[in-house]
Design a protein around this motif. Structure first.
Motif, short mmCIF file in Angstrom:
data_model
loop_
_atom_site.label_atom_id
_atom_site.label_comp_id
_atom_site.label_asym_id
_atom_site.label_seq_id
_atom_site.Cartn_x
_atom_site.Cartn_y
_atom_site.Cartn_z
N GLY A 35 20.96 26.59 38.53
CA GLY A 35 20.62 27.85 39.15
C GLY A 35 19.29 27.87 39.86
O GLY A 35 18.70 26.84 40.17
N ASN A 36 18.82 29.09 40.11
CA ASN A 36 17.57 29.33 40.82
C ASN A 36 16.51 29.79 39.83
O ASN A 36 16.78 30.61 38.97
CB ASN A 36 17.80 30.39 41.90
N VAL A 37 15.28 29.27 39.96
CA VAL A 37 14.18 29.63 39.07
C VAL A 37 13.08 30.27 39.94
O VAL A 37 12.19 29.59 40.42
CB VAL A 37 13.63 28.37 38.35
N PRO A 38 13.13 31.60 40.12
CA PRO A 38 12.19 32.25 41.03
C PRO A 38 10.75 32.36 40.51
O PRO A 38 9.82 32.46 41.30
CB PRO A 38 12.78 33.64 41.24
N ILE A 61 10.59 26.69 44.91
CA ILE A 61 9.88 27.10 46.11
C ILE A 61 10.72 26.71 47.32
O ILE A 61 11.77 26.08 47.15
CB ILE A 61 8.46 26.48 46.18
N ALA A 62 10.29 27.06 48.50
CA ALA A 62 11.07 26.78 49.71
C ALA A 62 11.33 25.28 49.90
O ALA A 62 12.38 24.89 50.39
CB ALA A 62 10.36 27.36 50.92
N GLN A 63 10.37 24.43 49.50
CA GLN A 63 10.50 22.99 49.70
C GLN A 63 11.35 22.30 48.63
O GLN A 63 11.71 21.15 48.78
CB GLN A 63 9.12 22.33 49.73
#
Length: 73
Positions: A35-38, A61-63
């Motif tokens: 998943g995503n870790v904001p 992050i974006a990168q």
């Protein structure tokens, strides 16, 4: 996914508590996180090739996925 390991995390690998953990172990662990870790989150219970258990603090992050630090057990 690209995994970026901070200089801080790499420096911690030379401390006694993190002995036996390699950068490759950190990258492998970071790729296992689904998943995503904001926000920066601690993920527990990874195992290095040498057998040392460790935690990582990571954030997306974006990168790519940024590994902020590593905590050996």
């Amino acid at each position: 996914m690209k995994v970026i390991v901070t200089v801080h995390a790499k420096q911690r690998l030379y401390e006694e508590r993190q002995r036996g953990i390699r950068v490759e172990d950190i990258v492998r662990a970071a790729k296992q996180i689904p998943g995503n870790v904001p926000i920066a989150t601690r993920f527990r219970g990874f195992l290095s090739v040498s057998g040392r258990t460790f935690d990582i603090v990571a954030k997306d992050i974006a990168q790519g996925r940024l590994v902020i630090t590593v905590i050996g057990k």
